[in-house]
Design a protein around this motif. Structure first.
Motif, PDB file in Angstrom:
ATOM      1  N   GLU A 100       0.836  -1.209   0.000  1.00 27.52           N
ATOM      2  CA  GLU A 100       0.000   0.000   0.000  1.00 27.52           C
ATOM      3  C   GLU A 100       0.872   1.261   0.000  1.00 27.52           C
ATOM      4  OE1 GLU A 100      -3.373   1.836  -0.652  1.00 27.52           O
ATOM      5  OE2 GLU A 100      -3.282  -0.339  -0.445  1.00 27.52           O
ATOM      6  N   ALA A 101       1.964   1.228   0.743  1.00 34.58           N
ATOM      7  CA  ALA A 101       2.889   2.371   0.775  1.00 34.58           C
ATOM      8  C   ALA A 101       3.510   2.589  -0.606  1.00 34.58           C
ATOM      9  CB  ALA A 101       3.971   2.140   1.818  1.00 34.58           C
ATOM     10  N   MET A 102       3.760   1.490  -1.321  1.00 39.86           N
ATOM     11  CA  MET A 102       4.311   1.613  -2.677  1.00 39.86           C
ATOM     12  C   MET A 102       3.309   2.335  -3.581  1.00 39.86           C
ATOM     13  SD  MET A 102       5.555  -1.263  -5.427  1.00 39.86           S
ATOM     14  CE  MET A 102       3.904  -1.873  -5.717  1.00 39.86           C
ATOM     15  N   LYS A 103       2.047   1.945  -3.491  1.00 41.10           N
ATOM     16  CA  LYS A 103       1.017   2.587  -4.310  1.00 41.10           C
ATOM     17  C   LYS A 103       0.904   4.073  -3.979  1.00 41.10           C
ATOM     18  CE  LYS A 103      -1.686  -1.659  -4.637  1.00 41.10           C
ATOM     19  NZ  LYS A 103      -2.890  -2.348  -4.130  1.00 41.10           N
ATOM     20  N   ASN A 104       0.957   4.394  -2.683  1.00 43.25           N
ATOM     21  CA  ASN A 104       0.873   5.797  -2.266  1.00 43.25           C
ATOM     22  C   ASN A 104       2.070   6.601  -2.765  1.00 43.25           C
ATOM     23  OD1 ASN A 104      -1.539   5.307  -0.961  1.00 43.25           O
ATOM     24  ND2 ASN A 104      -0.574   4.950   1.025  1.00 43.25           N
ATOM     25  N   ALA A 105       3.255   6.003  -2.734  1.00 38.65           N
ATOM     26  CA  ALA A 105       4.457   6.686  -3.215  1.00 38.65           C
ATOM     27  C   ALA A 105       4.366   6.914  -4.724  1.00 38.65           C
ATOM     28  CB  ALA A 105       5.703   5.875  -2.866  1.00 38.65           C
ATOM     29  N   MET A 106       3.757   5.959  -5.433  1.00 40.52           N
ATOM     30  CA  MET A 106       3.567   6.129  -6.885  1.00 40.52           C
ATOM     31  C   MET A 106       2.639   7.306  -7.159  1.00 40.52           C
ATOM     32  SD  MET A 106       2.880   2.348  -8.363  1.00 40.52           S
ATOM     33  CE  MET A 106       4.166   1.305  -8.973  1.00 40.52           C
ATOM     34  N   ARG A 107       1.522   7.351  -6.419  1.00 41.17           N
ATOM     35  CA  ARG A 107       0.547   8.421  -6.618  1.00 41.17           C
ATOM     36  C   ARG A 107       1.151   9.792  -6.300  1.00 41.17           C
ATOM     37  NH1 ARG A 107      -3.005   4.839  -3.422  1.00 41.17           N
ATOM     38  NH2 ARG A 107      -4.018   3.476  -4.929  1.00 41.17           N
ATOM     39  N   ALA A 108       1.984   9.832  -5.250  1.00 43.73           N
ATOM     40  CA  ALA A 108       2.580  11.094  -4.813  1.00 43.73           C
ATOM     41  C   ALA A 108       3.846  11.441  -5.604  1.00 43.73           C
ATOM     42  CB  ALA A 108       2.903  11.016  -3.331  1.00 43.73           C
ATOM     43  N   LYS A 109       4.255  10.537  -6.497  1.00 42.49           N
ATOM     44  CA  LYS A 109       5.453  10.738  -7.319  1.00 42.49           C
ATOM     45  C   LYS A 109       6.704  10.961  -6.474  1.00 42.49           C
ATOM     46  CE  LYS A 109       3.080  12.494 -11.464  1.00 42.49           C
ATOM     47  NZ  LYS A 109       1.945  11.684 -11.329  1.00 42.49           N
ATOM     48  N   GLU A 110       6.824  10.175  -5.385  1.00 39.94           N
ATOM     49  CA  GLU A 110       8.001  10.238  -4.514  1.00 39.94           C
ATOM     50  C   GLU A 110       8.997   9.186  -4.993  1.00 39.94           C
ATOM     51  OE1 GLU A 110       5.899   9.323  -0.909  1.00 39.94           O
ATOM     52  OE2 GLU A 110       5.847  11.426  -0.311  1.00 39.94           O
ATOM     53  N   LYS A 111       9.881   9.579  -5.900  1.00 36.35           N
ATOM     54  CA  LYS A 111      10.770   8.620  -6.556  1.00 36.35           C
ATOM     55  C   LYS A 111      11.709   7.903  -5.593  1.00 36.35           C
ATOM     56  CE  LYS A 111      10.837  10.408 -11.228  1.00 36.35           C
ATOM     57  NZ  LYS A 111      11.637  10.892 -12.333  1.00 36.35           N
ATOM     58  N   ALA A 112      12.333   8.623  -4.675  1.00 31.78           N
ATOM     59  CA  ALA A 112      13.296   8.010  -3.757  1.00 31.78           C
ATOM     60  C   ALA A 112      12.600   6.989  -2.853  1.00 31.78           C
ATOM     61  CB  ALA A 112      13.995   9.072  -2.923  1.00 31.78           C
ATOM     62  N   ARG A 113      11.459   7.390  -2.291  1.00 29.38           N
ATOM     63  CA  ARG A 113      10.704   6.490  -1.411  1.00 29.38           C
ATOM     64  C   ARG A 113      10.204   5.264  -2.189  1.00 29.38           C
ATOM     65  NH1 ARG A 113       8.126   6.133   3.379  1.00 29.38           N
ATOM     66  NH2 ARG A 113       6.038   5.291   3.438  1.00 29.38           N
ATOM     67  N   LEU A 114       9.711   5.500  -3.388  1.00 30.39           N
ATOM     68  CA  LEU A 114       9.214   4.412  -4.224  1.00 30.39           C
ATOM     69  C   LEU A 114      10.326   3.405  -4.528  1.00 30.39           C
ATOM     70  CD1 LEU A 114       6.979   3.115  -5.942  1.00 30.39           C
ATOM     71  CD2 LEU A 114       7.619   4.660  -7.796  1.00 30.39           C
ATOM     72  N   GLY A 115      11.500   3.907  -4.858  1.00 29.42           N
ATOM     73  CA  GLY A 115      12.619   3.024  -5.155  1.00 29.42           C
ATOM     74  C   GLY A 115      12.992   2.149  -3.972  1.00 29.42           C
ATOM     75  N   THR A 116      13.005   2.729  -2.787  1.00 32.46           N
ATOM     76  CA  THR A 116      13.341   1.969  -1.574  1.00 32.46           C
ATOM     77  C   THR A 116      12.268   0.919  -1.278  1.00 32.46           C
ATOM     78  OG1 THR A 116      14.513   3.885  -0.691  1.00 32.46           O
ATOM     79  CG2 THR A 116      13.925   2.153   0.869  1.00 32.46           C
ATOM     80  N   ILE A 117      11.006   1.290  -1.409  1.00 32.70           N
ATOM     81  CA  ILE A 117       9.917   0.342  -1.137  1.00 32.70           C
ATOM     82  C   ILE A 117       9.957  -0.801  -2.150  1.00 32.70           C
ATOM     83  CG2 ILE A 117       7.411   0.043  -1.070  1.00 32.70           C
ATOM     84  CD1 ILE A 117       7.283   2.953   0.034  1.00 32.70           C
ATOM     85  N   ARG A 118      10.229  -0.486  -3.402  1.00 37.07           N
ATOM     86  CA  ARG A 118      10.352  -1.553  -4.404  1.00 37.07           C
ATOM     87  C   ARG A 118      11.511  -2.489  -4.070  1.00 37.07           C
ATOM     88  NH1 ARG A 118       9.060   1.864  -9.901  1.00 37.07           N
ATOM     89  NH2 ARG A 118       6.841   1.370  -9.952  1.00 37.07           N
ATOM     90  N   MET A 119      12.600  -1.918  -3.556  1.00 30.07           N
ATOM     91  CA  MET A 119      13.745  -2.734  -3.151  1.00 30.07           C
ATOM     92  C   MET A 119      13.343  -3.679  -2.008  1.00 30.07           C
ATOM     93  SD  MET A 119      17.453  -1.375  -1.844  1.00 30.07           S
ATOM     94  CE  MET A 119      16.631  -0.287  -0.690  1.00 30.07           C
TER      95      MET A 119
END
Length: 148
Positions: free
Chosen positions: A10-29
């Motif tokens: 869910e945090a990954m989806k929220n980071a995608m929506r908010a366009k938070e690239k650094a956070r999204l990359g870490t969550i994907r990792m």
């Protein structure tokens, strides 16, 4: 799927929506590491095992920061710190030194530990209680000091 894994997804989806690239990359990792463990071991991860993996990832970041700082690469250390902050959002709240000391004393009493040869018993009791909530290296030093 475990609650913690759902929260990470869910945090990954929220980071995608908010366009938070650094956070999204870490969550994907994080999700990639969880998936790797599931595939390698052919298991469905539970929350306790996910916490252990997140704790290990945080420890890797701490070690990297130490190495980068000693090499004078503050730019790379800053990236690792940002990743640690994201990982920490999925870990339970850290325990205070007093709480850790109380748990160490309790584990020593329960295990009947009398010396260094009993350190494994004490750490075995502490690890499930402290996983993701304390630096296990520091806890180990505390136990050594008490038993030594």
């Amino acid at each position: 799927m475990s609650e913690l894994k759902q929260a990470i997804t869910e945090a990954m989806k929220n980071a995608m929506r908010a366009k938070e690239k650094a956070r999204l990359g870490t969550i994907r990792m994080i999700l990639a590491e969880l998936k790797r463990v599931e595939v390698d071991e052919r298991i469905e991860l539970d929350d306790a095992r996910i916490l252990a993996i997140l704790d290990k990832m945080n420890k890797q970041r701490r070690d990297s920061i130490e190495q980068y700082e000693s090499a004078g690469r503050e730019d790379l250390a800053a990236i690792e710190r940002e990743e640690m902050e994201v990982i920490a959002t999925f870990l339970p709240a850290a325990l205070s030194d007093d709480e850790i000391n109380a748990l160490v004393d309790d584990a020593i009493a329960k295990s009947g530990a009398s010396g260094m040869q009993d350190m494994g018993k004490v750490m075995g009791l502490l690890k499930p209680q402290l996983q993701g909530r304390a630096d296990m290296g520091a806890v180990s030093k505390t136990v050594k000091a008490r038993l030594g």
